[in-house]
Design an enzyme around this catalytic site. Structure first.
Site, PDB file in Angstrom:
ATOM      1  N   LYS A   1       0.861  -1.190   0.000  1.00 19.51           N
ATOM      2  CA  LYS A   1       0.000   0.000   0.000  1.00 19.51           C
ATOM      3  C   LYS A   1       0.895   1.237   0.000  1.00 19.51           C
ATOM      4  O   LYS A   1       1.916   1.265   0.704  1.00 19.51           O
ATOM      5  CB  LYS A   1      -0.904  -0.049   1.241  1.00 19.51           C
TER       6      LYS A   1
ATOM      7  N   SER B   1      -9.682   2.123   2.798  1.00 13.81           N
ATOM      8  CA  SER B   1      -8.782   2.824   1.896  1.00 13.81           C
ATOM      9  C   SER B   1      -7.829   1.895   1.146  1.00 13.81           C
ATOM     10  O   SER B   1      -7.228   2.315   0.163  1.00 13.81           O
ATOM     11  CB  SER B   1      -7.985   3.868   2.679  1.00 13.81           C
TER      12      SER B   1
ATOM     13  N   SER C   1     -10.218  -0.078   7.033  1.00 16.09           N
ATOM     14  CA  SER C   1      -9.617   0.055   5.702  1.00 16.09           C
ATOM     15  C   SER C   1      -9.002  -1.192   5.106  1.00 16.09           C
ATOM     16  O   SER C   1      -8.680  -1.211   3.923  1.00 16.09           O
ATOM     17  CB  SER C   1      -8.552   1.150   5.727  1.00 16.09           C
TER      18      SER C   1
HETATM   19  N1  GLN Z   1     -13.319   4.716   6.070  1.00 17.40           N
HETATM   20  C1  GLN Z   1     -12.747   5.165   7.289  1.00 17.40           C
HETATM   21  C2  GLN Z   1     -12.327   6.616   7.130  1.00 17.40           C
HETATM   22  O1  GLN Z   1     -12.730   7.205   6.219  1.00 17.40           O
HETATM   23  C3  GLN Z   1     -11.597   4.282   7.691  1.00 17.40           C
HETATM   24  C4  GLN Z   1     -10.341   4.536   6.965  1.00 17.40           C
HETATM   25  C5  GLN Z   1      -9.192   3.668   7.429  1.00 17.40           C
HETATM   26  O2  GLN Z   1      -9.372   2.659   8.117  1.00 17.40           O
HETATM   27  N2  GLN Z   1      -7.980   4.080   7.083  1.00 17.40           N
HETATM   28  O3  GLN Z   1     -11.633   7.168   7.877  1.00 17.40           O
END
Ligand code: GLN
Length: 485
Positions: free
Chosen positions: A68, A143, A167
């Protein structure tokens, strides 16, 4: 012969027997990377000059994988999918990546995320939208969108992810694969771009629980550069997988799973919750006891707001070091403050800036107690509630999201009040630092959905073993989507 859609152990055996070389695997993975890039836009960088490595007894040696793009990788562009770091090349690698290199793993690409991990759609990275390999009109969730798309499409058996709210675990569900975040601090966060440090976890996306165990065994370990990391040398995730779960007790939460809580439920939501209840039956057939339990609905419903306050506050503080002077492209301006303003204003996307506004607001002296401290109190209440469940149960099992991947068109990164708790309960795993794994749970209208298992801190071996037994009783292990078959 295609190897990249096989399991790590199968590929390792083929390497050992000399049926294939590491260079050939890298070639296959790179070809598939380009194919999937055209279809899904999953990568920030494809490392076309990656070379195979020596095959040793390490299961990961010689095998390609993806990273990532919020992990620092020495000498390789690391952008966090943000324009603010679009040309940033770190001079060191994240500890987790160093550990994988020591195990002989071969990085072949860097995957797209929502900008700095702040999003749940896979649509906000600076290189554009990542599409779901099962259906390109749909999102991967985020993400860790690029990692999920690539693993699902058979580019390689695994990729790294990070998880601050869900995410890893939600994109895994939407892409029909496994997503695992271990107990907080089991994998060092050193070199992972921080989003919200008290919630950030490193983890993995794979196509089987065994693969998740193998990769995490290699990534984990105490690190002097991350004071929240802990010594896990007595934890052996792969060795712990024996599939014996008949004495285990699970629970699911009525307020989240009962269709009666969703008066305007769509057919899709009904099918999703029905499907989940069938999985509960499978758990029972495996000999596990499964109870329905109740949790205070007001408390549950407070979770998304609590997450917003804490994550935005921490993100605002963490990202104040992005000034344009130390990292990233220098902006124009006559004076330093003008340069900094231009860099941040032009570099961050509107979604991120909105989070910084929220973060700054809740941290202001006059607001801090009302918002930030109260959010911390609610976090504590939620964690205590889950800890209470873990006194009686080995794990909490819950559906991931409110159905399969959402359509790209018309979807916003905003909460739907009706299903918010279904969409957001995974963040409680981050509040408590709990080990949490999503595995595939079949299909709805041809699209994958997932089920999540979360347990108490430091009980990763047990949680993975429950997931392993359940995976073995279902038919979705190792599934690769149609894209590159
Ligand atoms: N969707 C969540 C956010 O927008 C979680 C994102 C994550 O776990 N990095 O923050």
């Amino acid at each position: 012969m295609s190897y990249m859609d096989k399991s790590i152990e199968e590929i390792h055996e083929a390497l050992k027997k000399g049926l294939v070389t590491s260079d050939e695997l890298v070639k296959e993975s790179l070809e598939k990377s380009h194919f999937v890039q055209d279809k899904c836009n999953a990568f920030v960088t494809i490392l076309d000059d990656a070379k195979g490595t020596e095959v040793t007894d390490s299961l990961l040696s010689g095998i390609p994988y993806g990273v990532k793009d919020n992990y620092s990788t020495k000498g390789v562009l690391s952008t966090g999918s943000s324009n603010t770091l679009k040309d940033y090349v770190p001079f060191f690698s994240a500890t987790a990546i160093d550990n994988l290199s020591k195990a002989g793993a071969v990085m072949v690409n860097k995957t797209v995320l929502d900008e700095f991990g702040m999003g749940g759609t896979g649509t906000t990275g600076h290189t554009g939208i990542v599409t779901n390999p099962w259906d390109h009109t749909r999102m991967c969730a985020g993400s860790s969108a690029g990692s999920a798309a690539a693993v699902a499409a058979g580019v390689y058996p695994y990729a790294t992810g990070s998880d601050t709210g869900d995410s890893i675990r939600k994109p895994a569900a939407y892409c029909g694969i496994v997503g695992y975040k271990p107990t907080y601090g089991m994998i060092s966060r050193y070199g992972l771009f921080p989003f919200a440090s008290s919630l950030d976890h490193c983890g993995v996306l794979t196509r089987s629980v065994r693969d998740a165990a193998i990769v995490t065994d290699a990534m984990k370990g105490i690190d002097k550069n991350d004071m929240t990391s802990w010594d896990s040398k007595d934890v052996h995730l792969l060795d712990a997988l024996d599939g014996k779960v008949s004495s285990k007790k699970l629970c699911y939460i009525k307020e989240i799973c009962d269709i009666k809580n969703y008066p305007n439920a769509s057919d899709e939501l009904k099918a999703h919750l029905d499907n989940f209840m069938k999985t509960i039956d499978i758990c029972k057939k495996l000999g596990m006891e499964v109870d329905e339990v109740s949790v205070d609905e007001t408390l549950l419903k407070a979770s998304p707001a609590t997450y917003v306050v804490i994550s935005c506050a921490e993100a605002t503080s963490n990202m104040s070091n992005l000034t344009g002077f130390i990292f990233g492209p220098r902006a124009s301006g006559d004076k330093w403050d003008e340069e900094m303003k231009n860099y941040r204003t032009k570099g961050f996307s509107p979604l991120i800036k909105r989070r910084f506004v929220i973060g700054s607001y809740v941290l202001q002296a006059q607001n801090k107690d009302r918002y930030f401290h109260n959010a911390q109190r609610v976090r504590r209440l939620l964690v205590d509630e889950w800890k209470k469940l873990f006194e009686k149960y080995d794990a909490v099992i819950l559906p991931v999201g409110s159905g399969p991947a959402k359509k790209l068109e018309g979807s916003k990164d905003a909460l739907d009040k009706n299903t918010a708790i279904l969409e957001d309960h995974l963040q409680i795993g981050n509040f408590g630092g709990f080990p949490s794994i999503t595995i595939p749970n079949g299909f709805i209208d041809g699209l994958p959905v997932g089920v999540n298992i979360t347990g108490n801190c430091y009980e990763d071996e047990k949680i993975l073993n429950i997931a392993y037994a359940l995976e073995g009783a279902m038919d979705f292990k190792g599934q690769v989507c149609k894209e590159v078959r």
